[in-house]
Motif scaffolding. Sequence first.
Motif, PDB file in Angstrom:
ATOM      1  N   GLU A  48       0.803  -1.212   0.000  1.00 50.78           N
ATOM      2  CA  GLU A  48       0.000   0.000   0.000  1.00 50.78           C
ATOM      3  C   GLU A  48       0.842   1.272   0.000  1.00 50.78           C
ATOM      4  OE1 GLU A  48      -3.666   0.557   0.060  1.00 50.78           O
ATOM      5  OE2 GLU A  48      -3.139  -1.246  -1.047  1.00 50.78           O
ATOM      6  N   ARG A  80       1.402   2.379  -3.624  1.00 57.09           N
ATOM      7  CA  ARG A  80       0.288   2.265  -4.570  1.00 57.09           C
ATOM      8  C   ARG A  80      -0.206   3.643  -4.982  1.00 57.09           C
ATOM      9  NH1 ARG A  80      -5.275   2.153  -4.306  1.00 57.09           N
ATOM     10  NH2 ARG A  80      -5.324   2.138  -2.006  1.00 57.09           N
ATOM     11  N   ASP A  81      -0.335   3.876  -6.259  1.00 56.64           N
ATOM     12  CA  ASP A  81      -0.850   5.129  -6.789  1.00 56.64           C
ATOM     13  C   ASP A  81      -2.366   5.162  -6.631  1.00 56.64           C
ATOM     14  OD1 ASP A  81      -1.560   7.373  -8.190  1.00 56.64           O
ATOM     15  OD2 ASP A  81      -0.534   6.818 -10.047  1.00 56.64           O
ATOM     16  N   ARG A  82      -2.854   6.036  -5.745  1.00 54.35           N
ATOM     17  CA  ARG A  82      -4.299   6.097  -5.452  1.00 54.35           C
ATOM     18  C   ARG A  82      -5.119   6.631  -6.622  1.00 54.35           C
ATOM     19  NH1 ARG A  82      -1.363   3.995  -1.523  1.00 54.35           N
ATOM     20  NH2 ARG A  82      -2.411   3.829   0.483  1.00 54.35           N
ATOM     21  N   HIS A  83      -4.500   7.182  -7.624  1.00 58.32           N
ATOM     22  CA  HIS A  83      -5.234   7.800  -8.724  1.00 58.32           C
ATOM     23  C   HIS A  83      -5.348   6.892  -9.948  1.00 58.32           C
ATOM     24  CE1 HIS A  83      -5.426  11.576  -6.552  1.00 58.32           C
ATOM     25  NE2 HIS A  83      -4.155  11.417  -6.250  1.00 58.32           N
ATOM     26  N   THR A 121      -6.531   2.776 -11.119  1.00 52.78           N
ATOM     27  CA  THR A 121      -7.109   1.484 -10.732  1.00 52.78           C
ATOM     28  C   THR A 121      -6.492   0.332 -11.511  1.00 52.78           C
ATOM     29  OG1 THR A 121      -8.901   1.815 -12.337  1.00 52.78           O
ATOM     30  CG2 THR A 121      -9.299   2.517 -10.059  1.00 52.78           C
ATOM     31  N   ASP A 126      -3.167   7.491   3.565  1.00 53.49           N
ATOM     32  CA  ASP A 126      -4.078   7.209   2.453  1.00 53.49           C
ATOM     33  C   ASP A 126      -4.816   8.471   2.012  1.00 53.49           C
ATOM     34  OD1 ASP A 126      -5.223   4.953   0.805  1.00 53.49           O
ATOM     35  OD2 ASP A 126      -7.074   5.771   1.624  1.00 53.49           O
ATOM     36  N   ILE A 168      -4.467  10.476  -1.614  1.00 51.10           N
ATOM     37  CA  ILE A 168      -5.641  10.723  -2.452  1.00 51.10           C
ATOM     38  C   ILE A 168      -5.740  12.203  -2.815  1.00 51.10           C
ATOM     39  CG2 ILE A 168      -8.170  10.765  -2.451  1.00 51.10           C
ATOM     40  CD1 ILE A 168      -8.033   8.151  -0.783  1.00 51.10           C
TER      41      ILE A 168
END
Length: 220
Positions: free
Chosen positions: A164, A167-170, A172, A208, A212
């Motif tokens: 996590e 991980r690129d939150r933008h 999917t 997180d 975001i």
Amino acid sequence: MQVTAGNRTVSLSKSDFVASGGEASIYAKGKTAYKIYSNPKHTIPSKKMDELSAITLDNIIRPLDQIFEGNRVVGYTMRYLPSTYNLCQLFTKAFRDRNGITNTHVLRLIKLMREGVQHCHDKKILIVDGNEMNYLTDQKFAELYFIDVDSYQTTSFPATALMESIRDRHNTTFSQGTDWFSFAVVSFQLFIGIHPYRGKYTTHKTVDERMIHNVSVLHK
């Protein structure tokens, strides 16, 4: 345990044991490491090994030969790396001071990381889980090694892991862009010693949330 890999049959004993993780154990003989899965169903398919064989950089520690115990595939071999450090150890000032690590060392390691990521992309392979635990460096901090290559995403097989923290939150889906995002996070930690989305903020309380909303430690 007697196993066969390539055209070699070897006996692996307790004296060859190196480490164990959640689903596999590592043994080593000479310059070869043997990754043996506790559940043979978790071994990577031969087709994925074929697709990973497109990687030709020596410092990307890809699977080499399937390991057989009798007629069962139980794991794979790879290059053995003795006497290394996890890259995350270099994030702390105490470790860097104790080992005389300078920004010159760090810059060299980041350049090697960039070259490795680009090499994988050139071969149509995505790293996906490029977190700091999946890199090693030698004791002189001059070489960088890519590990856990069996989790990489190839043409026919999706990635099998993702931490996590990188991980690129933008996005999917995974892409070369998400690999470079992970590269940037780890590079920042190497240079600065902190995750770029750590720290405190008045409204976005968690890492997180800050990822975001693009609130990094550089935010005004």
